[in-house]
Design an enzyme around this catalytic site. Structure first.
Site, PDB file in Angstrom:
ATOM      1  N   ASP A   1       0.829  -1.213   0.000  1.00 48.81           N
ATOM      2  CA  ASP A   1       0.000   0.000   0.000  1.00 48.81           C
ATOM      3  C   ASP A   1       0.862   1.262   0.000  1.00 48.81           C
ATOM      4  O   ASP A   1       1.990   1.254   0.488  1.00 48.81           O
ATOM      5  CB  ASP A   1      -0.857   0.058   1.271  1.00 48.81           C
ATOM      6  CG  ASP A   1      -1.940  -1.017   1.304  1.00 48.81           C
ATOM      7  OD1 ASP A   1      -1.995  -1.855   0.386  1.00 48.81           O
ATOM      8  OD2 ASP A   1      -2.726  -0.996   2.271  1.00 48.81           O
TER       9      ASP A   1
ATOM     10  N   HIS B   1       3.824  -2.061   3.106  1.00 53.40           N
ATOM     11  CA  HIS B   1       3.737  -0.688   2.588  1.00 53.40           C
ATOM     12  C   HIS B   1       5.009  -0.346   1.815  1.00 53.40           C
ATOM     13  O   HIS B   1       6.103  -0.483   2.371  1.00 53.40           O
ATOM     14  CB  HIS B   1       3.559   0.303   3.737  1.00 53.40           C
ATOM     15  CG  HIS B   1       2.253   0.137   4.446  1.00 53.40           C
ATOM     16  ND1 HIS B   1       2.052  -0.845   5.394  1.00 53.40           N
ATOM     17  CD2 HIS B   1       1.080   0.797   4.314  1.00 53.40           C
ATOM     18  CE1 HIS B   1       0.803  -0.774   5.826  1.00 53.40           C
ATOM     19  NE2 HIS B   1       0.184   0.207   5.189  1.00 53.40           N
TER      20      HIS B   1
HETATM   21 ZN   LIG Z   1      -2.462   3.313   3.170  1.00 56.91          ZN
END
Ligand SMILES: [Zn+2]
Length: 214
Positions: free
Chosen positions: A28, A183
């Protein structure tokens, strides 16, 4: 992710079949030049496919990295244009922000001004912070978005946990069908650079393979 929350929202995707040997790594908050190309290189070493939930603003800034993600066979999903928290954002504004990100992604997925390679696939969406209201989710689902949550979070973005703890978060909990959140962000970089190569090695040893979500 607690089971009762998963049961509250069965229409969202939390994990895939436990009977197959696939796991689904997701990244992400990118794409950014400091981390995303390195993630792509690591995935390539293992011939692993993954899914990238991109922030529209970052796609706009780094379209070449976005196109590289697609060109290397990974899936991309929408993570709003400005990383909005759905619980703190009016529904109309939230939906507009998702659609703005979608346009950015479609425009930047075109290679040699051909038709977009992603516009005819169902769009994947992951709410930033996992925070989305039922109303917002319903509207997006009506517009054809599949809402993808997760069953394993690595906490790679959390600077207060050690790299080893972050690795164990993933290895202890992963099983067939798991959707794992990482992430490709500056905040997560330190933990991710430690954890990802090891996760890729160890999961392969367990006989699991990596698939992108589609
Ligand atoms: Zn996010």
């Amino acid at each position: 992710m607690p089971r009762f929350i998963q049961r509250l929202y069965p229409e969202r995707i939390w994990a895939f079949s436990r009977k197959k040997d696939s796991v689904y790594l997701t990244f992400d908050d990118g794409p950014i030049p400091e981390v995303t190309p390195w993630v792509l290189d690591e995935l390539k070493k293992h011939n692993a496919k993954a899914t990238f939930f991109c922030i529209g603003e970052n796609v706009k800034k780094h379209p070449e990295i976005f196109r590289r993600i697609i060109a290397e066979g990974h899936s991309v999903g929408n993570h709003t244009f400005n990383h909005l928290n759905g619980w703190q954002t009016k529904t109309t504004q939230y939906i507009e922000n998702v659609e703005k990100a979608e346009r950015e992604m479609i425009n930047n997925s075109k290679i040699n001004s051909q038709q977009s390679t992603i516009s005819n696939q169902p769009s994947l969406f992951r709410p930033p912070y996992g925070k989305i209201t039922s109303k917002q989710a319903k509207i997006l689902q009506k517009k054809g978005f599949k809402i993808v949550m997760w069953d394993i979070i690595s906490y790679d973005y959390d600077a207060t946990i050690s790299e080893e703890k972050c690795l164990q978060n993933v290895l202890k909990n992963i099983k067939p069908g798991s959707v794992v959140v990482f992430h490709d962000s500056l905040k997560a970089e330190k933990n991710l650079r430690y954890v990802l190569p090891k996760v890729l090695d160890r999961i392969e040893e367990k006989g699991l393979s990596y698939k992108s979500i589609c």
